[in-house]
Enzyme design. Structure first.
Site, PDB file in Angstrom:
ATOM      1  N   ARG A  84     -10.715  19.239  13.848  1.00  0.00           N
ATOM      2  CA  ARG A  84     -10.624  20.180  14.971  1.00  0.00           C
ATOM      3  C   ARG A  84      -9.420  19.908  15.885  1.00  0.00           C
ATOM      4  NH1 ARG A  84     -16.300  19.524  14.531  1.00  0.00           N
ATOM      5  NH2 ARG A  84     -17.297  21.469  13.877  1.00  0.00           N
ATOM      6  N   LYS A 122       2.817  29.154  16.314  1.00  0.00           N
ATOM      7  CA  LYS A 122       2.293  29.871  15.153  1.00  0.00           C
ATOM      8  C   LYS A 122       2.332  28.952  13.947  1.00  0.00           C
ATOM      9  CE  LYS A 122       3.071  34.841  15.742  1.00  0.00           C
ATOM     10  NZ  LYS A 122       3.758  36.005  15.143  1.00  0.00           N
ATOM     11  N   GLU A 160      17.467  35.107  12.524  1.00  0.00           N
ATOM     12  CA  GLU A 160      16.572  34.978  13.683  1.00  0.00           C
ATOM     13  C   GLU A 160      17.364  34.912  14.983  1.00  0.00           C
ATOM     14  OE1 GLU A 160      13.431  35.323  13.753  1.00  0.00           O
ATOM     15  OE2 GLU A 160      12.652  34.868  11.761  1.00  0.00           O
ATOM     16  N   LYS A 185      12.474  32.601  23.558  1.00  0.00           N
ATOM     17  CA  LYS A 185      11.144  32.562  22.954  1.00  0.00           C
ATOM     18  C   LYS A 185      10.141  31.903  23.885  1.00  0.00           C
ATOM     19  CE  LYS A 185       8.578  31.756  18.743  1.00  0.00           C
ATOM     20  NZ  LYS A 185       8.634  31.444  17.298  1.00  0.00           N
ATOM     21  N   GLU A 202      -0.030  36.548  21.279  1.00  0.00           N
ATOM     22  CA  GLU A 202       0.479  37.794  20.727  1.00  0.00           C
ATOM     23  C   GLU A 202      -0.427  38.996  20.977  1.00  0.00           C
ATOM     24  OE1 GLU A 202       1.453  38.769  16.317  1.00  0.00           O
ATOM     25  OE2 GLU A 202       3.037  37.411  16.994  1.00  0.00           O
ATOM     26  N   ARG A 262       4.501  39.296  23.191  1.00  0.00           N
ATOM     27  CA  ARG A 262       4.993  38.429  22.112  1.00  0.00           C
ATOM     28  C   ARG A 262       5.190  39.182  20.800  1.00  0.00           C
ATOM     29  NH1 ARG A 262       3.013  32.304  20.384  1.00  0.00           N
ATOM     30  NH2 ARG A 262       4.393  32.156  18.584  1.00  0.00           N
ATOM     31  N   ASN A 274       8.353  39.991  16.464  1.00  0.00           N
ATOM     32  CA  ASN A 274       8.203  40.371  15.060  1.00  0.00           C
ATOM     33  C   ASN A 274       9.216  41.421  14.636  1.00  0.00           C
ATOM     34  OD1 ASN A 274       5.936  38.709  14.404  1.00  0.00           O
ATOM     35  ND2 ASN A 274       4.640  40.114  15.571  1.00  0.00           N
ATOM     36  N   HIS A 309      10.207  41.923  11.031  1.00  0.00           N
ATOM     37  CA  HIS A 309       9.270  41.175  10.198  1.00  0.00           C
ATOM     38  C   HIS A 309       8.263  42.054   9.456  1.00  0.00           C
ATOM     39  CE1 HIS A 309      11.049  37.879  12.371  1.00  0.00           C
ATOM     40  NE2 HIS A 309      10.309  36.993  11.738  1.00  0.00           N
ATOM     41  N   HIS A 334       8.459  41.035   5.815  1.00  0.00           N
ATOM     42  CA  HIS A 334       7.343  40.371   5.135  1.00  0.00           C
ATOM     43  C   HIS A 334       6.899  41.160   3.900  1.00  0.00           C
ATOM     44  CE1 HIS A 334       5.788  37.744   8.716  1.00  0.00           C
ATOM     45  NE2 HIS A 334       6.876  37.271   8.147  1.00  0.00           N
ATOM     46  N   HIS A 387      13.594  33.672   4.012  1.00  0.00           N
ATOM     47  CA  HIS A 387      12.935  34.422   5.084  1.00  0.00           C
ATOM     48  C   HIS A 387      13.978  35.141   5.938  1.00  0.00           C
ATOM     49  CE1 HIS A 387      10.041  35.519   8.122  1.00  0.00           C
ATOM     50  NE2 HIS A 387      10.722  34.878   9.056  1.00  0.00           N
TER      51      HIS A 387
END
Length: 539
Positions: A296, A318, A360, A403, A413, A417, A421, A424, A428, A441
């Site tokens: 945890r 993330k 990026e 950021k 998000e 936020r 993306n 993306h 993706h 990427h």
């Protein structure tokens, strides 16, 4: 970060603590205090008079009281009396409220400076020059163990005041966070500096984490950097476990994650243990998800080695792995305890990886900062050469600042936020359809940004002139022909499984001007398809 608030300058009499402290405070634009001056002002007597009237023991008591008061200051430079470090209570106060820097000076240099300044210190009063040297050597022998317990030492022999101050600034800035991601109790520091990884033992020690550390890295990075990082941590007293994973996107899988869990549990890692991600985005995502889920939650430190990870994926929390149905579908938000960005790592990267990271970088300019986007466009080829460290650090810092500001406002998000993306959703989808690992990427994001810019123009959010300007910047990232071979149907199908789909509708991050992003949904399918075709034809 209270640890980095004050700077305490310590050393023997004649080391130059006062002149160095004053100039240092001026250069860093901080308040300046001198404990001897504060004592003299409070008592309305000189140090010599206090020694003669009350003796050294009483003077040390007054000195400690002055330290307690001045240590409450924030972001100050404080020059300390030569004997201030002798008492354990004083050392504890200074260590808890600042960074201690020792001006290491030879006995001969100390004597010459005291003679030259005609400085008759109480502890040397009435002695000949030879006796003074003997006394200095004797006292230094007793004090050096305490001086050398300082956070850093700077030699001041045969150096100008300016040179000493510059040396102090170098060691201090190399161990001080460039910025803090403000998330309340989960706030964390980000360090950005050439060579900062050499301080990793000190940085992690200051975080007061557990002694057991797992360095998770891939087979490529391990050959370049693992031995050095392992030694630095071991020398700092940590028990280090190395875990190597296969390089590439395929490692972001349940199978590799299970293997990582097995290793950590076999080595009896506990909740106060730490996982260090040494590598690029794949390593950071995998190691971070392990830290988020095992027991945890373990401590987690990011040490990104690629440009993409340094400017983007290492910051913000993330973490996750892929699923057969799509990229990053299994994951969490889990903030690191610290991010340590060493620009020296970039020199080991092939040009393709640097270009991947630049996608990026461009993203941040397009969605948040027009001036930054313009700077990137004007200096693109120079940035890739990495021959200007100041420029490289400035570039990374600006991306991280942008950021961090967004993450501080919307950690998970739910709103703002989502603009991160940009590119993306399309990107993706292309990554999901093409064989895993066949494109980077950054290439996927660059493709996605081309499509998103076109869609922004089709929806009349972005003017034709600004669309052309944005596209010219994105086109600096070369794309493989394999992207042209995909069908629109394949890309659209993959897009429907993207995690940014809400209630059956795809949400797109678009531009309404360079430096400003908006989110739109409910867009007609033909416009989306036209944007994909445009991106393919632009390759």
């Amino acid at each position: 970060m209270s640890k980095a608030d004050n700077i305490y300058i310590v050393g023997f009499m004649g080391a130059g603590k006062s002149v160095v402290g004053k100039l240092l405070a001026e250069k860093l634009e901080r308040k300046y205090y001198d404990t001897d001056s504060l004592i003299e002002k409070a008592a309305d007597k000189t140090i010599s008079e206090l020694f003669e009237e009350s003796g050294e023991e009483q003077f040390r008591s007054v000195e400690s009281s002055v330290l307690k008061k001045v240590s409450l200051e924030k972001n100050a430079v404080i020059s300390c009396g030569g004997g201030l470090l002798l008492q354990e209570e004083n050392r504890k106060i200074m260590s808890e409220t600042g960074t201690i820097i020792f001006l290491d000076t030879s006995p001969e240099t100390l004597l010459n400076r005291l003679i030259k300044s005609n400085d008759n210190r109480p502890l040397l009063k009435g002695l000949s020059d030879t006796e003074k040297l003997d006394k200095i050597e004797e006292m230094l022998t007793d004090r050096l163990p305490h001086y050398r317990s300082s956070d850093y030492s700077v030699n001041s022999d045969d150096k100008s005041i300016e040179d000493v101050v510059n040396a102090v600034i170098k060691v201090f800035t190399a161990s001080t966070p460039v910025l803090i991601v403000e998330l309340g109790e989960r706030s964390y520091p980000i360090y950005i500096q050439q060579g900062i990884s050499s301080k990793i033992g000190k940085i992690i020690s200051d975080l007061h984490l557990g002694k057991k550390i797992a360095i998770v890295t891939d087979e490529i990075v391990s050959k370049l950097h693992l031995e050095a990082i392992d030694k630095l941590l071991s020398d700092a007293g940590f028990e280090v476990l190395n875990v190597k994973i296969p390089a590439g996107e395929s490692s972001k899988s349940l199978a590799v994650m299970s293997t990582l869990y097995d290793r950590l549990l076999e080595e009896r890692f506990e909740r106060n243990s730490t996982i260090i991600a040494l590598g690029g985005g794949v390593v950071g995502d995998l190691a971070g998800f392990a830290a988020a889920t095992l027991l945890r939650g373990l401590n987690f430190v990011q040490v990104p080695t690629t440009l993409l990870a340094q400017v983007d994926s290492s910051v913000g929390g993330k973490v996750g792995i892929n699923h057969a149905m799509g990229k990053n579908l299994i994951g969490s938000f889990y903030q690191p305890n610290a991010v340590i960005i060493d620009t020296d790592f970039l020199f080991t990267l092939p040009q393709k990886e640097l270009m991947c990271g630049m996608a990026e970088v461009i993203k941040y300019g397009l969605i948040l900062d027009y001036e930054f986007a313009n700077d990137i466009s004007n200096n693109f080829s120079g940035i890739l050469k990495l021959n200007d460290q100041e420029q490289t650090i400035k570039l990374i810092k600006r991306c991280v600042e942008l950021k961090a500001e967004v993450v501080a406002k919307d950690e998970q998000e739910s709103g703002l936020r989502r603009i991160l993306n940009f590119g993306h959703t399309f990107g993706h989808s292309v990554e999901s359809v093409l064989p895993r690992g066949s494109i980077t990427h950054g290439e996927a994001v660059a493709f996605g940004m081309r499509a998103a810019i076109r869609l922004s123009e089709l929806l009349e959010l972005l003017s034709p002139d600004q669309s052309e300007e944005a596209l010219n910047l994105v086109k600096k990232i070369n794309l493989p022909d394999s992207m042209k071979e995909l069908t629109v149907t394949e890309i659209m199908a993959a897009m429907s499984s993207d995690k940014k789909v809400k209630e059956g509708e795809i949400h797109f991050v678009l531009l309404d001007k360079i430096g400003s992003a908006v989110i739109r949904s409910g867009i007609e399918k033909p416009l989306i398809e036209e944007s994909i075709i445009f991106a393919q034809e632009s390759i």
